[in-house]
Design a protein around this motif. Structure first.
Motif, PDB file in Angstrom:
ATOM      1  N   ASP A  80     -96.560 -33.085  23.506  1.00 26.84           N
ATOM      2  CA  ASP A  80     -95.208 -32.868  22.803  1.00 26.84           C
ATOM      3  C   ASP A  80     -95.680 -31.504  22.099  1.00 26.84           C
ATOM      4  OD1 ASP A  80     -93.752 -34.913  23.748  1.00 26.84           O
ATOM      5  OD2 ASP A  80     -94.054 -36.080  22.126  1.00 26.84           O
ATOM      6  N   ALA A  81     -96.638 -31.410  21.100  1.00 27.72           N
ATOM      7  CA  ALA A  81     -97.148 -30.261  20.634  1.00 27.72           C
ATOM      8  C   ALA A  81     -97.338 -29.138  21.359  1.00 27.72           C
ATOM      9  CB  ALA A  81     -98.240 -30.472  19.561  1.00 27.72           C
ATOM     10  N   LEU A  82     -97.989 -29.369  22.344  1.00 26.94           N
ATOM     11  CA  LEU A  82     -98.248 -28.165  23.396  1.00 26.94           C
ATOM     12  C   LEU A  82     -96.832 -27.857  24.214  1.00 26.94           C
ATOM     13  CD1 LEU A  82    -101.497 -28.567  25.553  1.00 26.94           C
ATOM     14  CD2 LEU A  82    -100.956 -26.809  24.040  1.00 26.94           C
ATOM     15  N   ALA A  83     -96.210 -28.625  24.533  1.00 24.27           N
ATOM     16  CA  ALA A  83     -94.909 -28.259  25.421  1.00 24.27           C
ATOM     17  C   ALA A  83     -94.059 -27.653  24.377  1.00 24.27           C
ATOM     18  CB  ALA A  83     -94.045 -29.673  25.770  1.00 24.27           C
ATOM     19  N   ASN A  84     -94.037 -27.696  23.154  1.00 28.01           N
ATOM     20  CA  ASN A  84     -92.915 -27.145  22.096  1.00 28.01           C
ATOM     21  C   ASN A  84     -93.769 -25.641  22.064  1.00 28.01           C
ATOM     22  OD1 ASN A  84     -91.476 -29.209  21.561  1.00 28.01           O
ATOM     23  ND2 ASN A  84     -92.557 -29.807  19.694  1.00 28.01           N
ATOM     24  N   ALA A  85     -95.007 -25.473  21.862  1.00 29.11           N
ATOM     25  CA  ALA A  85     -95.741 -24.165  21.926  1.00 29.11           C
ATOM     26  C   ALA A  85     -95.452 -23.237  22.815  1.00 29.11           C
ATOM     27  CB  ALA A  85     -97.162 -24.334  21.221  1.00 29.11           C
ATOM     28  N   LEU A  86     -95.711 -23.881  24.111  1.00 32.25           N
ATOM     29  CA  LEU A  86     -95.464 -23.304  25.146  1.00 32.25           C
ATOM     30  C   LEU A  86     -93.976 -22.789  25.722  1.00 32.25           C
ATOM     31  CD1 LEU A  86     -98.371 -24.979  27.347  1.00 32.25           C
ATOM     32  CD2 LEU A  86     -98.139 -22.755  26.815  1.00 32.25           C
ATOM     33  N   GLN A  87     -93.138 -23.358  25.096  1.00 33.13           N
ATOM     34  CA  GLN A  87     -91.836 -22.934  25.034  1.00 33.13           C
ATOM     35  C   GLN A  87     -91.609 -21.615  24.340  1.00 33.13           C
ATOM     36  OE1 GLN A  87     -89.126 -25.863  23.697  1.00 33.13           O
ATOM     37  NE2 GLN A  87     -89.236 -27.128  25.439  1.00 33.13           N
ATOM     38  N   VAL A  88     -92.336 -21.259  23.430  1.00 28.65           N
ATOM     39  CA  VAL A  88     -92.467 -20.055  22.494  1.00 28.65           C
ATOM     40  C   VAL A  88     -93.523 -19.014  22.954  1.00 28.65           C
ATOM     41  CG1 VAL A  88     -92.532 -19.062  20.262  1.00 28.65           C
ATOM     42  CG2 VAL A  88     -91.610 -21.386  20.505  1.00 28.65           C
ATOM     43  N   PHE A  89     -94.627 -19.516  23.407  1.00 23.68           N
ATOM     44  CA  PHE A  89     -95.677 -18.518  23.642  1.00 23.68           C
ATOM     45  C   PHE A  89     -96.456 -18.574  24.999  1.00 23.68           C
ATOM     46  CE2 PHE A  89     -96.359 -20.089  19.000  1.00 23.68           C
ATOM     47  CZ  PHE A  89     -95.737 -18.948  18.579  1.00 23.68           C
ATOM     48  N   ILE A 188    -101.835  -6.547  26.503  1.00 24.55           N
ATOM     49  CA  ILE A 188    -101.567  -5.463  27.195  1.00 24.55           C
ATOM     50  C   ILE A 188    -100.875  -5.515  28.187  1.00 24.55           C
ATOM     51  CG2 ILE A 188    -103.461  -4.082  26.507  1.00 24.55           C
ATOM     52  CD1 ILE A 188    -104.558  -4.919  29.493  1.00 24.55           C
ATOM     53  N   ARG A 189    -100.473  -7.040  28.898  1.00 28.39           N
ATOM     54  CA  ARG A 189     -99.646  -7.495  29.684  1.00 28.39           C
ATOM     55  C   ARG A 189     -98.229  -7.843  29.301  1.00 28.39           C
ATOM     56  NH1 ARG A 189    -104.632  -7.626  31.833  1.00 28.39           N
ATOM     57  NH2 ARG A 189    -104.883  -7.319  34.131  1.00 28.39           N
ATOM     58  N   GLY A 190     -98.045  -7.835  27.889  1.00 29.36           N
ATOM     59  CA  GLY A 190     -97.058  -8.304  27.253  1.00 29.36           C
ATOM     60  C   GLY A 190     -96.581  -9.599  27.018  1.00 29.36           C
ATOM     61  N   LEU A 191     -97.697 -10.538  27.052  1.00 26.96           N
ATOM     62  CA  LEU A 191     -97.865 -11.997  26.811  1.00 26.96           C
ATOM     63  C   LEU A 191     -97.949 -12.253  25.362  1.00 26.96           C
ATOM     64  CD1 LEU A 191     -99.146 -13.048  30.191  1.00 26.96           C
ATOM     65  CD2 LEU A 191     -96.842 -12.812  29.845  1.00 26.96           C
ATOM     66  N   SER A 192     -97.375 -13.285  25.087  1.00 25.18           N
ATOM     67  CA  SER A 192     -97.789 -13.619  23.355  1.00 25.18           C
ATOM     68  C   SER A 192     -98.749 -14.876  23.514  1.00 25.18           C
ATOM     69  CB  SER A 192     -96.557 -14.084  23.187  1.00 25.18           C
ATOM     70  OG  SER A 192     -95.824 -15.303  23.752  1.00 25.18           O
ATOM     71  N   CYS A 193     -99.394 -14.854  22.342  1.00 21.49           N
ATOM     72  CA  CYS A 193    -100.458 -15.861  22.033  1.00 21.49           C
ATOM     73  C   CYS A 193    -100.016 -16.494  20.955  1.00 21.49           C
ATOM     74  CB  CYS A 193    -101.843 -15.506  21.910  1.00 21.49           C
ATOM     75  SG  CYS A 193    -102.483 -14.485  23.390  1.00 21.49           S
TER      76      CYS A 193
END
Length: 226
Positions: A80-89, A188-193
């Motif tokens: 659940d924690a990963l799913a929540n984070a990967l909705q944002v980052f 540089i590819r515009g992705l978020s961490c």
């Protein structure tokens, strides 16, 4: 969505599940969704292994979790924690730094004195030790924060994100700096961490200052210029 844990270990397959923190942890989480991509008795660099699994997902998209073999995954709600984070980052870890400065040698250390950055720049939480409760708990700052650099103890991303953005681990970084490098690629590819609220205990603290670490740092600086 399939979930693939990608883990390299010097142990045999049997010994991995019997003796390593990650092996014992993953044995608890039995689900048809979860696949362990284990590389036992390994002598290859982590980047090469991680890339091989990314390539294998071209026809079978998966959530990829790249993890060291000395990690106690003690959070029953990690999915659940990963799913929540990967909705944002786009790429997720458990600890990171919200800034990046020139010649930074680690996500946590801004310079070669290897002293932790100011807490307001850091995010995440991780335990240290061999069992629960941990010997020590490093609280760097609230999780679910966007960061520029992540700790490679655990990294997660959807394979489609990496493939679509032409992101791969740079294989010149065998065991050090692959995490910082892939964060730079994402930037540089515009992705978020970002950091996720997942409870881990890490048995080792890194090998900062070793000859192999110094060689990787030099290669990292040569690649990125600072």
């Amino acid at each position: 969505m399939n979930i693939k844990f990608v883990v390299a270990t010097r142990e045999s397959s049997d010994s991995f599940y019997a003796n390593t923190a990650t092996g014992r942890s993953l044995a608890l989480y039995q689900s048809p969704q979860i696949e362990i991509c284990l590389f036992p008795e390994n002598s290859l660099g982590l980047s090469k292994i991680y890339n091989s699994v990314i390539e294998s997902c071209l026809a079978s998209p998966s959530l990829l979790i790249f993890m060291h073999d000395d990690v106690h995954l003690i959070d029953y709600h990690w999915m659940d924690a990963l799913a929540n984070a990967l909705q944002v980052f786009s790429i997720v870890g458990v600890c990171g730094n919200k800034r990046r400065v020139p010649f930074q040698p680690s996500w946590a250390f801004p310079d070669l004195t290897l002293q932790f950055d100011a807490q307001e720049n850091l995010s995440g939480l991780i335990g240290h030790g061999k069992c629960f409760p941990p010997d020590d708990l490093s609280f760097f700052g609230p999780p679910m924060q966007q960061v520029m650099l992540l700790d490679g103890v655990m990294l997660a991303a959807f394979s489609e994100t990496l493939i679509r953005s032409y992101i791969r681990f740079d294989e010149k970084f065998d065991f050090h700096f692959y995490d910082m490098d892939i964060c730079r690629q994402a930037e540089i590819r515009g992705l978020s961490c970002g950091t996720a609220a997942i409870s881990l205990i890490h048995e080792s603290g890194g090998n900062f200052g070793s000859p192999s670490w110094k060689n990787s740092y030099d290669a990292y600086i040569q690649k990125w210029g600072q």
